[in-house]
Design a protein around this motif. Structure first.
Motif, short mmCIF file in Angstrom:
data_model
loop_
_atom_site.label_atom_id
_atom_site.label_comp_id
_atom_site.label_asym_id
_atom_site.label_seq_id
_atom_site.Cartn_x
_atom_site.Cartn_y
_atom_site.Cartn_z
N ALA A 76 0.82 -1.21 0.00
CA ALA A 76 0.00 0.00 0.00
C ALA A 76 0.85 1.26 0.00
CB ALA A 76 -0.94 -0.01 1.21
N LEU A 77 1.87 1.29 0.86
CA LEU A 77 2.74 2.47 0.90
C LEU A 77 3.54 2.60 -0.39
CD1 LEU A 77 4.05 2.21 4.58
CD2 LEU A 77 2.35 3.80 3.68
N GLY A 78 3.92 1.46 -0.98
CA GLY A 78 4.63 1.52 -2.25
C GLY A 78 3.78 2.09 -3.37
N THR A 81 12.95 0.68 2.17
CA THR A 81 13.30 1.42 3.38
C THR A 81 12.06 1.83 4.16
OG1 THR A 81 15.29 2.27 2.29
CG2 THR A 81 14.57 3.41 4.27
N TYR A 82 11.03 2.28 3.46
CA TYR A 82 9.80 2.68 4.15
C TYR A 82 9.12 1.48 4.81
CZ TYR A 82 8.04 7.41 4.38
OH TYR A 82 7.80 8.70 4.78
N LYS A 83 9.22 0.32 4.19
CA LYS A 83 8.64 -0.87 4.79
C LYS A 83 9.33 -1.23 6.09
CE LYS A 83 6.77 -4.86 5.55
NZ LYS A 83 5.47 -4.93 6.23
N LEU A 130 7.44 -2.28 -6.25
CA LEU A 130 8.19 -3.53 -6.26
C LEU A 130 9.13 -3.61 -5.07
CD1 LEU A 130 9.11 -6.16 -7.59
CD2 LEU A 130 10.74 -4.82 -8.95
N GLY A 131 9.75 -2.48 -4.72
CA GLY A 131 10.62 -2.46 -3.54
C GLY A 131 9.84 -2.80 -2.28
N GLY A 132 8.61 -2.26 -2.16
CA GLY A 132 7.78 -2.61 -1.01
C GLY A 132 7.38 -4.07 -1.00
N ARG A 133 7.04 -4.59 -2.18
CA ARG A 133 6.65 -5.99 -2.29
C ARG A 133 7.81 -6.93 -1.95
NH1 ARG A 133 1.73 -8.16 -2.34
NH2 ARG A 133 0.99 -6.98 -4.14
#
Length: 472
Positions: free
Chosen positions: A164-166, A350-352, A292-295
């Motif tokens: 969601a954040l991604g 990083t946010y995750k 993709l980075g969040g996933r």
């Protein structure tokens, strides 16, 4: 306790998305509706924030706005700086006024810098200080990121927050690419003498997004927090470790995005059309790769993905140094585009790490006897506060990138090489920090690193549905 959302007007009083039954009984539809409008609002905010990275390409003696390269870089730096400074109060504002209310206001207020830009870019001879003031006001668009991310983080369960954040951030980041693509279309069809065409597109879009936010978004009680969350977050060492990493990822993305066109003009003497032909591609790919980075962080762990991303960023910067030295335009553009992709992946991972770190701290506190009922609210508000702090410092990283470029290209024989060496050194530091703090030993086995001030030490949340959801 009810297992379905309860609404009063545009306010949702009870909100517990980590309860699977609650999520399936309507919460997921509310969350997705708010996410869609949030993405649109943040997208327009990013576009207005990065507007000056396009407008400077139109500025030449022929248009009556002939500023020096140093002055153009200054026009890019000022919105970046103001946007960074506003992220802290914006992340707090959404907890005070509500996500819907603040999104309406923060979107509508962008009419001011956009309208002023439309008027003055058509006035040859306008002094630099006027544009600097307008650019500073446009920085409000950068603040929208912090309030949007803080708001959306409360709508989704922890197991879905990386995605969601991604999506929310990636859709907003796309604003950088879209405004630059719009600039390319204007230059290609009408020449470099009509910057007002770029600006005019956003006035009706701002109105539409403001109305959509008023009609479709919700205020949720979970976002309304007591004051002091940012002070609590500031006492936690992970706030500063993660902020340092986010300076490297988001600072690279926004700094490169704002400066790429000017770098091509100064490094290779590109015309406005040729520079604009390449500037949109990197931010576009970086934005698309952020989800993709969040996933990947959801599946593999944010720290692991972040560490590998910084190693790749260092390699890409080395390629830039080779391209600059050999005067290879294709290699330079390819390497720069790769940096955008990697920074997008690193932004998501990083946010995750933020909710994951607090979830692990929460399990330790719960094991020590903290009641679960109040723990979820505290963990969420601290996560939201850290998102605001990291977002602000990350944007300041963009200021540092643009100032480094301004210093490197100052003078008739300027070169980006000194700036690239500086970026390479910072990426090396980030690799070391990620490994030493988050990868060398399991985070939940390191009480000395997890130690926080007494006021923040009682974070406790229910155990996650999936162990992957809390993996740092």
């Amino acid at each position: 306790m009810t297992n379905a959302p309860s609404r009063s007007g545009r306010r949702v009083e009870h909100w517990d998305p980590d309860d699977e039954d609650f999520w399936e009984r309507g919460a997921k539809y509310i969350a997705r509706r708010n996410l869609i409008v949030s993405v649109l609002s943040e997208h327009v905010g990013f576009s207005v924030w990065s507007l000056w990275s396009v407008l400077v390409l139109f500025m030449s003696p022929r248009t009556g706005l002939g500023f020096t390269p140093g002055e153009k870089f200054l026009l890019v730096v000022v919105p970046t700086l103001v946007g960074a400074v506003l992220r802290l109060p914006y992340s707090h504002a959404v907890t005070r006024f509500g996500g819907r209310n603040w999104t309406v206001f923060s979107s509508a207020v962008l009419l001011v810098p956009t309208g002023c830009a439309l008027y003055f870019v058509q006035r040859p001879g306008t002094p630099l200080w006027v544009f600097l003031l307008i650019g500073a006001a446009a920085g409000a668009g950068g603040g929208n990121f912090a309030s949007s991310m803080t708001n959306i983080s409360h709508f989704f369960p922890r197991r879905r927050q990386g995605w969601a954040l991604g999506v929310n951030a990636g859709g907003g980041n796309l604003g950088v690419a879209v405004v630059q693509l719009l600039g390319l279309l204007v230059i290609a069809t009408s020449g470099s003498g009509h910057p007002e065409y770029v600006v005019a597109v956003y006035l009706p879009l701002i109105v539409v997004v403001s109305v959509l936010a008023a009609l479709s978004m919700d205020n949720i009680q979970a976002v309304r927090t007591a004051p002091g969350a940012q002070r609590e977050a500031a006492a936690n060492p992970h706030t500063w470790w993660i902020s340092l990493l986010y300076v490297g990822t988001f600072g690279s993305f926004i700094g490169y995005g704002f400066a790429f066109g000017l770098v091509l003009q100064d490094e290779f003497g590109c015309t406005a059309l040729r520079a604009a032909s390449y500037t949109f591609l990197g931010p576009l790919l970086g934005s698309l790769f952020r989800p993709l980075g969040g996933r990947l962080a959801d599946r593999l762990g944010g720290a692991r993905v972040t560490c590998w991303t910084f190693l790749a960023l260092a390699a890409g910067t080395g390629a830039l140094l080779v391209a600059s030295r050999s005067r290879s335009f294709p290699l330079f553009v390819t390497a720069f585009t790769a940096l955008f992709v990697l920074s997008g992946i690193g932004n998501g991972s990083t946010y995750k790490m933020i909710p994951a770190v607090f979830a692990q701290q929460a399990r330790r506190a719960r094991a020590a006897g903290e009641p679960a009922a109040s723990a979820l609210d505290r963990a969420r508000r601290l996560s939201g506060a850290v998102m605001g702090i990291a977002g602000a410092l990350g944007a300041l990283g963009g200021v540092a990138v643009d100032l480094a470029f301004r210093a490197a290209y100052d003078g008739p024989h300027g070169s980006g090489t000194p700036a690239f060496w500086g970026f390479l050194g910072y990426y090396a530091v980030c690799v070391g920090v990620t490994w030493a703090v988050y990868l060398r030993r399991p985070l939940n086995a390191r009480p000395s690193v997890l130690a926080v001030a007494p006021v923040a030490s009682a974070v406790a949340v229910p155990a996650p549905v999936s162990g992957e959801a809390d993996r740092v």
